[in-house]
Design an enzyme around this catalytic site. Structure first.
Site, mmCIF file in Angstrom:
data_model
loop_
_atom_site.group_PDB
_atom_site.id
_atom_site.type_symbol
_atom_site.label_atom_id
_atom_site.label_comp_id
_atom_site.label_asym_id
_atom_site.label_seq_id
_atom_site.Cartn_x
_atom_site.Cartn_y
_atom_site.Cartn_z
ATOM 1 N N GLU A 62 0.888 -1.238 -0.095
ATOM 2 C CA GLU A 62 0.087 -0.008 -0.157
ATOM 3 C C GLU A 62 0.916 1.229 -0.057
ATOM 4 O O GLU A 62 1.496 1.363 0.962
ATOM 5 C CB GLU A 62 -0.957 0.105 1.361
ATOM 6 N N LYS A 104 -6.964 -1.494 11.807
ATOM 7 C CA LYS A 104 -6.123 -1.631 10.566
ATOM 8 C C LYS A 104 -4.988 -0.954 10.472
ATOM 9 O O LYS A 104 -4.136 -1.326 9.814
ATOM 10 C CB LYS A 104 -7.166 -1.725 9.609
ATOM 11 N N ASP A 118 5.073 -14.902 10.959
ATOM 12 C CA ASP A 118 3.798 -15.458 10.643
ATOM 13 C C ASP A 118 2.679 -14.175 10.867
ATOM 14 O O ASP A 118 2.132 -13.887 12.080
ATOM 15 C CB ASP A 118 3.465 -16.737 11.346
ATOM 16 N N HIS A 131 -2.527 10.924 0.446
ATOM 17 C CA HIS A 131 -2.141 9.876 -0.699
ATOM 18 C C HIS A 131 -1.952 10.321 -1.691
ATOM 19 O O HIS A 131 -0.984 9.969 -2.635
ATOM 20 C CB HIS A 131 -3.595 8.932 -0.645
HETATM 21 C C1 MEV Z 1 -5.595 2.758 5.388
HETATM 22 O O1 MEV Z 1 -4.735 1.673 5.211
HETATM 23 C C2 MEV Z 1 -5.679 3.042 7.227
HETATM 24 C C3 MEV Z 1 -6.590 4.057 7.647
HETATM 25 O O2 MEV Z 1 -8.073 3.909 7.202
HETATM 26 C C4 MEV Z 1 -6.628 3.790 9.186
HETATM 27 C C5 MEV Z 1 -7.550 4.602 9.768
HETATM 28 O O3 MEV Z 1 -8.768 4.889 9.408
HETATM 29 O O4 MEV Z 1 -7.288 4.904 10.969
HETATM 30 C C6 MEV Z 1 -6.511 5.415 7.170
#
Ligand code: MEV
Length: 423
Positions: free
Chosen positions: A81, A261, A277, A375
């Site tokens: 990413e 995430k 792992d 981004h």
């Molecule tokens: C994107 O890979 C991760 C985010 O969605 C994490 C978040 O929202 O805190 C930007």
């Protein structure tokens, strides 16, 4: 050795490789040879898993600016990413203004589960198992002589009543610098029949638990308010917005999962780069996040009494620096060397710091300009570099193409040639 390498991302690939080779004390040729085919030869891959037909590559990058427990560290990161590495490095730069990350790992014990079925009397079974503790420990340790020789082995035993005659015995094992899955599985199988006999039940499942809550890593970062300011926002505004973003994750599982995430963006990148792992770490992370019945964030942010922002992460981190993929993967071996990882606990702290940095970077963007701007900015810079921009040209070209509806290589080439003509 410093982890701050200014302008690293604007350097041509050859220069970046040179710096990495120098850090490793090897020649660029050696570095390239090791990374050939992504660090894993097809011959080795063929024997690693079944039905192999090829290799699958991902970018290998360095997270910069990290200071952990007073020491500068390069962070090896493998991720597909865009923005993850830049964002983590940027957050680490901010964190170092407050002294860097503080990290610690607790005892670091892996759990092996032995399920016993049809146990008639839990209290009697527990007493009987406790009475045989010493001989069970000896039996368990005898199954892993190599680990015992190096100072590891079983440290404790827990007995849990799950009802309906199901009793689960946890063996808590110090697996030293190995992640330990094979070690604890061997132990669980070695003691299961004796356990069943002693408890008056039958043997059920025997396997590690990926809810590795005796291998927790804790990372803390205290960020002075001024370090948080970005264009259009004061440090105090950013700090308060991050604390509010944390509160949302603490109240809403839909948000907490996305928040986590963002943490796993950094954690998994380190786990992958070092041949560990990632499914085990992911499973453990989410199990731990839901340990009290509600799904919660693995890291939270608060404002302290002096007005600084304090981020704190706590999560299981079952990783190793010996055995498994590390034995055959040249890139994983180099990743550990580049970051001067000395132990499994040390690696857990690096991965945790990468997680907290990624989380901070995401919240800082979300709480202010939104995630897309960064981004697109990074994307514009990448396209500018691909068009041949170098040094200061990168920012200038990125700025020129950034505002367009779509960012193309042709636009970047055009902007670069206009810039060079102007000069
Ligand atoms: C994107 O890979 C991760 C985010 O969605 C994490 C978040 O929202 O805190 C930007």
């Amino acid at each position: 050795m410093t982890s701050r390498i200014k302008g690293f991302y604007t350097l041509p690939l050859a220069e970046r490789k040179k710096i990495a080779a120098e850090r490793l004390g090897v020649s660029v040729d050696e570095l390239e040879r090791a990374f050939e085919s992504g660090g894993l030869s097809i011959d080795r891959a063929e024997h690693a898993i079944e039905n192999v037909i090829g290799l699958y590559a991902l970018p290998f990058a360095l997270g910069l600016n990290f200071r952990i427990n007073g020491r500068d560290r390069l962070i090896p990161m493998v991720v597909e990413e865009p923005s993850v590495v830049a964002a983590a490095s940027n957050a680490a730069r901010i964190v170092r203004e407050g002294g860097g990350f503080e990290a610690e790992v607790d005892n670091g014990l892996m759990i092996a589960q032995v399920e016993l079925r049809e146990v008639q009397d839990f209290d009697r079974a527990r007493e009987a198992i406790e009475a045989e503790r010493e001989s069970l420990f000896a039996l368990a340790n005898a199954s892993i002589p190599n680990i015992i020789r190096r100072g590891g082995g079983i440290r404790d035993l827990e007995i849990r009543d799950l009802g309906e005659g199901i009793v689960v015995v946890h063996l808590l094992v110090d697996t030293l610098d190995a992640m330990g899955a094979n070690i604890v599985n061997t132990m669980a199988e070695a003691v299961s029949h004796d356990l069943a006999r002693i408890a008056g039940g039958k043997v059920g499942l025997r396997i590690l638990s990926n809810l590795a809550d005796r291998k927790l890593v804790r990372v803390r970062a205290r960020i002075p308010v001024d370090a948080l300011a970005i264009k259009g926002y004061t440090g105090a505004e950013v700090r308060d917005a991050i604390a509010l973003a944390s509160r949302l994750a603490e109240r809403d599982p839909y948000r907490a999962v996305t928040h986590n995430k963002g943490i796993m963006n950094g954690v998994d990148a380190v786990i992958l780069a070092t041949g560990n792992d990632f499914r085990a770490v992911e499973a453990g992370a989410h199990g731990y996040a839901a340990r009290d019945g509600a799904y919660r964030p693995l890291a939270t942010f608060r404002v302290d009494e002096d007005g600084a922002l304090v981020g704190a992460l706590e999560m299981p981190m079952a990783v190793g620096i010996v055995g498994g993929m590390i034995r055959i993967h040249e890139a994983a071996r180099l990743a550990l060397e580049l970051s001067e990882v000395g132990s499994a606990k040390d690696l857990a702290m690096l991965a945790g710091a990468a997680g907290l940095a990624s989380n901070l970077a995401a919240l800082r963007a979300l709480a202010t300009v939104g995630i897309q701007k960064g981004h697109m900015g990074l994307h514009a810079r990448q396209v500018a570099i691909a068009a041949g921009a170098r040094g200061e040209e990168v920012e200038a070209v990125a700025l020129a193409i950034h505002q367009r509806a779509s960012i193309t290589l042709d636009d970047a080439r055009e902007a670069l040639s206009a810039l060079r003509t102007q000069r």
